[in-house]
Design a protein around this motif. Structure first.
Motif, PDB file in Angstrom:
ATOM      1  N   LEU A  42       0.910  -1.055  -0.068  1.00 13.87           N
ATOM      2  CA  LEU A  42      -0.040  -0.002  -0.163  1.00 13.87           C
ATOM      3  C   LEU A  42       0.769   1.214   0.137  1.00 13.87           C
ATOM      4  O   LEU A  42       0.460   2.278  -0.608  1.00 13.87           O
ATOM      5  CB  LEU A  42      -1.130  -0.028   1.286  1.00 13.87           C
ATOM      6  N   LYS A  43       2.074   1.237   0.847  1.00 15.32           N
ATOM      7  CA  LYS A  43       2.583   2.452   0.702  1.00 15.32           C
ATOM      8  C   LYS A  43       3.236   2.728  -0.597  1.00 15.32           C
ATOM      9  O   LYS A  43       3.428   4.143  -1.178  1.00 15.32           O
ATOM     10  CB  LYS A  43       3.902   2.099   1.829  1.00 15.32           C
ATOM     11  N   GLU A  44       3.553   1.876  -1.284  1.00 18.17           N
ATOM     12  CA  GLU A  44       4.285   1.950  -2.755  1.00 18.17           C
ATOM     13  C   GLU A  44       3.007   2.454  -3.636  1.00 18.17           C
ATOM     14  O   GLU A  44       3.138   3.548  -4.400  1.00 18.17           O
ATOM     15  CB  GLU A  44       4.738   0.520  -3.238  1.00 18.17           C
ATOM     16  N   TRP A  45       1.682   1.986  -3.475  1.00 13.63           N
ATOM     17  CA  TRP A  45       0.809   2.392  -4.133  1.00 13.63           C
ATOM     18  C   TRP A  45       0.382   3.729  -3.880  1.00 13.63           C
ATOM     19  O   TRP A  45      -0.171   4.503  -4.592  1.00 13.63           O
ATOM     20  CB  TRP A  45      -0.462   1.285  -3.995  1.00 13.63           C
TER      21      TRP A  45
ATOM     22  N   LYS B 287      -2.114   5.192  -6.556  1.00 13.02           N
ATOM     23  CA  LYS B 287      -3.185   4.110  -6.821  1.00 13.02           C
ATOM     24  C   LYS B 287      -3.883   3.944  -5.411  1.00 13.02           C
ATOM     25  O   LYS B 287      -4.956   3.187  -5.577  1.00 13.02           O
ATOM     26  CB  LYS B 287      -2.392   2.482  -6.997  1.00 13.02           C
ATOM     27  N   PHE B 288      -3.727   4.364  -4.461  1.00 15.99           N
ATOM     28  CA  PHE B 288      -4.110   4.182  -2.999  1.00 15.99           C
ATOM     29  C   PHE B 288      -4.128   5.671  -2.417  1.00 15.99           C
ATOM     30  O   PHE B 288      -3.005   6.290  -2.338  1.00 15.99           O
ATOM     31  CB  PHE B 288      -3.692   3.176  -2.172  1.00 15.99           C
ATOM     32  N   ARG B 289      -5.444   5.968  -1.932  1.00 24.50           N
ATOM     33  CA  ARG B 289      -5.174   7.590  -1.026  1.00 24.50           C
ATOM     34  C   ARG B 289      -4.462   7.470  -0.080  1.00 24.50           C
ATOM     35  O   ARG B 289      -4.519   6.547   0.822  1.00 24.50           O
ATOM     36  CB  ARG B 289      -6.811   7.698  -0.991  1.00 24.50           C
ATOM     37  N   GLN B 290      -3.609   8.268   0.182  1.00 23.50           N
ATOM     38  CA  GLN B 290      -2.929   8.583   1.091  1.00 23.50           C
ATOM     39  C   GLN B 290      -3.490   8.835   2.562  1.00 23.50           C
ATOM     40  O   GLN B 290      -3.322   8.312   3.497  1.00 23.50           O
ATOM     41  CB  GLN B 290      -1.846   9.794   1.021  1.00 23.50           C
ATOM     42  N   ASP B 291      -4.805   9.767   2.258  1.00 18.54           N
ATOM     43  CA  ASP B 291      -5.637  10.012   3.624  1.00 18.54           C
ATOM     44  C   ASP B 291      -6.358   8.846   4.062  1.00 18.54           C
ATOM     45  O   ASP B 291      -6.571   8.611   5.226  1.00 18.54           O
ATOM     46  CB  ASP B 291      -6.538  11.112   3.439  1.00 18.54           C
TER      47      ASP B 291
END
Length: 460
Positions: A300-303, A308-312
Motif C-alpha cells: 500500500l505504501k508503494e501504491w 493507486k491508493f489514497r494517502q488520507d
C-alpha cells in the motif's frame, strides 16, 4: 421524564388533530413529524428513520370510504414491509380499520381519542418496530456468519520470537478502538489474527463480520459494504443492510483492502470519518458503531506513492500496523503447525490413532512453504486423507525433497532486483499456461485477485 429515542410520523388533513397529537407525543418521544398530506411519504421514508406512522383514513372533504388510507397503507408496506402503521379513524369507520388491519396495519385509534389509549397504542407499535428492526439486522448478520461456519479458528499457533512480538502488539491494541491494518503474505493467517483481536476486544460479544474485498466484483462493492434499498437497481428486490450495519456493536474486518477501487476509496474514507453510512437509493445517514480491522498483502505504501491508493485513507486505516512474518523466517513454528493441523484433521476424518513418522516431520520442517500456513494446512489434510495405516509417511504429502532447479533467467538477472524477478515470474507463469489467469495464479501460489494486481502493477 426522559424522552424515548424514536421518530413518530403523523399524517392527517385536520390541523387541530395534528397539533393535539404533536403536543401529546413530543412530551414522550424525541422526534414527532406532522404532515397534512401523505404525498411527501416517499421523501420522508428515504430521509428519516421512522419508527411508527400514524395515518388518517381520509383526505378529501366529503369522502369517508377510506380508499385513500388503504392506498397509502399498501404503498407504505410495499416500500417498507417492516413499517408499523397505526390508523386514525372516526367511530363510524371501525369496519374500515378492521379491514386495514387485515391488510397489514398494526392497530387503529378512534377519534376523538383518550390520551392514555393513544400513548399505549404508540408505545406498543414502537416496541414492535424496534423488535422488527433488530430481527432484520440479526437475520442479515446470521446470513453472513453462516458462510464462515465450516471454518475453524482455534488459538494462534507459533512460539517463535517473531510471533511473540506480534502477540505483544495484539495484547496492547485489542482492548482499544484503534483502527488496525494487518499486513502479511498470502496464507500467513491475517483473518485468523483479526478474529483473535476481536475475541480479546471489548466488543467480543458482538458479531465478527468478514468482507473479502478481493472476492467482490466492482459493481457489488457499494451494495455489500453500505447496503441498498428496494428498487435502487435491477436486482434490488428488497431492502438489504450493508456490512457496516451488520457489524453493529461488533467488529468489521475488511480483508484485501488494496482491492478497493480508487473511486470508492473516498467514499470509504468519508464513512470512516463520519461513522455514518447511507444505503444505495436513500439519502438517510445511519450511524454505525463497530470496531474496524483491515488487512492486505499489497504494498500500500508503494501504491500511495504511485497514486493507486489514497494517502488520507492509508492514514485512517493504519493507526496501528501489525505485520505477520512469513513462515520461512520462523521455521521453528512449522512443527507446531504440523501437529496442530494433524489433530484437527484426525478428528475430521475419524482417524484418531493416526501419527506421523519422524522423517516426514523433518521433511515438513525443511520445506520452504511459499504458501505459508495455508499450505501447511492443505498439506497435512492431504497426508491424513492419503495415509493407509496408522502413520503418515513422506510419500503421503507429495512434497519434493529435492531443491527446485535454478531458473536460468533468474540467474541471469545481475542486480537480483525483487521487482524484476517478480515480473519475470509472472510473465513465465502466464506464458506457461497460455494466459490462463487461474492456472498461472495457482502456479505462483497467489489468488486470482493478487495476480490481477501484479498484472496492473507491471502493466502486463
Amino acid at each position: 421524564m426522559a424522552k424515548t429515542d424514536a421518530t413518530i410520523l403523523i399524517i392527517d388533513d385536520d390541523e387541530d388533530i395534528l397539533l393535539s397529537a404533536k403536543l401529546l407525543l413530543k412530551k414522550h418521544y424525541s422526534k414527532v413529524i406532522v404532515k397534512d398530506t401523505p404525498k411527501e411519504l416517499n421523501q420522508l421514508l428515504s430521509s428519516e428513520v421512522i419508527d411508527v406512522i400514524v395515518l388518517d383514513m381520509n383526505y378529501r372533504i366529503g369522502f369517508n370510504d377510506g380508499k385513500e388510507g388503504m392506498y397509502w397503507l399498501r404503498h407504505i408496506l410495499d416500500v417498507r414491509p417492516e413499517m408499523v402503521v397505526v390508523l386514525m379513524t372516526a367511530y363510524g369507520e371501525v369496519e374500515l380499520a378492521v379491514n386495514a388491519i387485515k391488510e397489514g396495519a398494526f392497530d387503529f385509534i378512534l377519534k376523538p381519542w383518550t390520551n392514555e389509549k393513544f400513548l399505549a397504542t404508540i408505545q406498543a407499535g414502537l416496541k414492535l418496530s424496534k423488535s422488527r428492526n433488530k430481527v432484520s439486522l440479526l437475520a442479515g448478520a446470521k446470513e453472513v456468519l453462516e458462510r464462515d461456519i465450516d471454518q475453524k479458528f482455534g488459538p494462534i499457533v507459533g512460539k517463535s520470537k517473531e510471533m511473540l512480538k506480534v502477540m505483544e502488539v495484539v495484547d496492547k491494541v485489542s482492548l482499544t478502538d484503534a483502527n488496525i491494518l494487518i499486513l502479511g503474505e498470502n496464507g500467513t493467517g491475517k483473518q485468523h489474527l483479526a478474529r483473535e483481536i476481536h475475541k480479546r476486544s471489548n466488543v467480543k460479544d458482538g458479531p465478527f463480520v468478514h468482507v473479502d474485498l478481493g472476492a467482490l466484483s466492482e459493481n457489488l462493492f457499494e451494495s455489500e459494504l453500505f447496503g441498498h434499498m428496494k428498487g435502487s437497481f435491477t436486482d434490488a428486490h428488497e431492502d438489504k443492510p450493508g456490512r457496516f450495519e451488520l457489524a453493529q456493536n461488533g467488529t468489521l474486518f475488511l480483508d484485501e483492502i488494496g482491492n478497493l477501487p480508487y473511486n470508492l476509496q473516498s467514499k470509504l474514507l468519508t464513512v470512516l470519518q463520519d461513522r455514518k453510512v447511507s444505503r444505495i437509493g436513500e439519502s438517510l445517514e445511519r450511524p454505525f458503531n463497530a470496531r474496524l480491522l483491515f488487512a492486505t498483502n499489497a504494498p500500500l505504501k508503494e501504491w500511495v506513492d504511485q497514486g493507486k491508493f489514497r494517502q488520507d485513507l492509508m492514514f485512517r486505516i493504519n493507526t496501528v500496523e501489525i505485520e505477520i512474518p512469513p513462515l520461512r523466517v520462523r521455521p521453528e513454528d512449522v512443527e507446531e503447525f504440523v501437529f496442530h493441523f494433524l489433530e484437527i484433521f484426525k478428528r475430521k476424518y475419524h482417524k484418531s490413532n493416526l501419527s506421523i513418522e519422524k522423517e516426514a516431520v523433518d521433511l515438513l520442517r525443511e520445506h520452504s512453504w511459499p504458501g505459508n500456513v495455508r499450505e501447511i494446512q492443505h498439506t497435512i489434510e492431504r497426508g491424513v486423507i492419503m495415509s493407509d495405516g496408522h502413520e503418515i509417511r513422506i510419500t503421503d504429502f507429495n512434497l519434493s525433497t529435492a531443491p527446485p532447479p535454478v531458473n536460468s533467467e533468474v540467474h541471469e538477472i545481475e542486480n537480483l532486483n525483487i521487482q524484476d524477478i517478480e515480473k519475470m515470474l509472472v510473465e513465465k507463469a502466464l506464458d506457461k499456461h497460455d494466459g490462463n489467469i487461474s492456472k498461472a495464479a495457482k502456479e505462483l501460489g497467489l489468488t486470482r485477485a493478487a495476480l490481477y494486481r501484479r498484472l496492473e502493477k507491471f502493466n502486463l
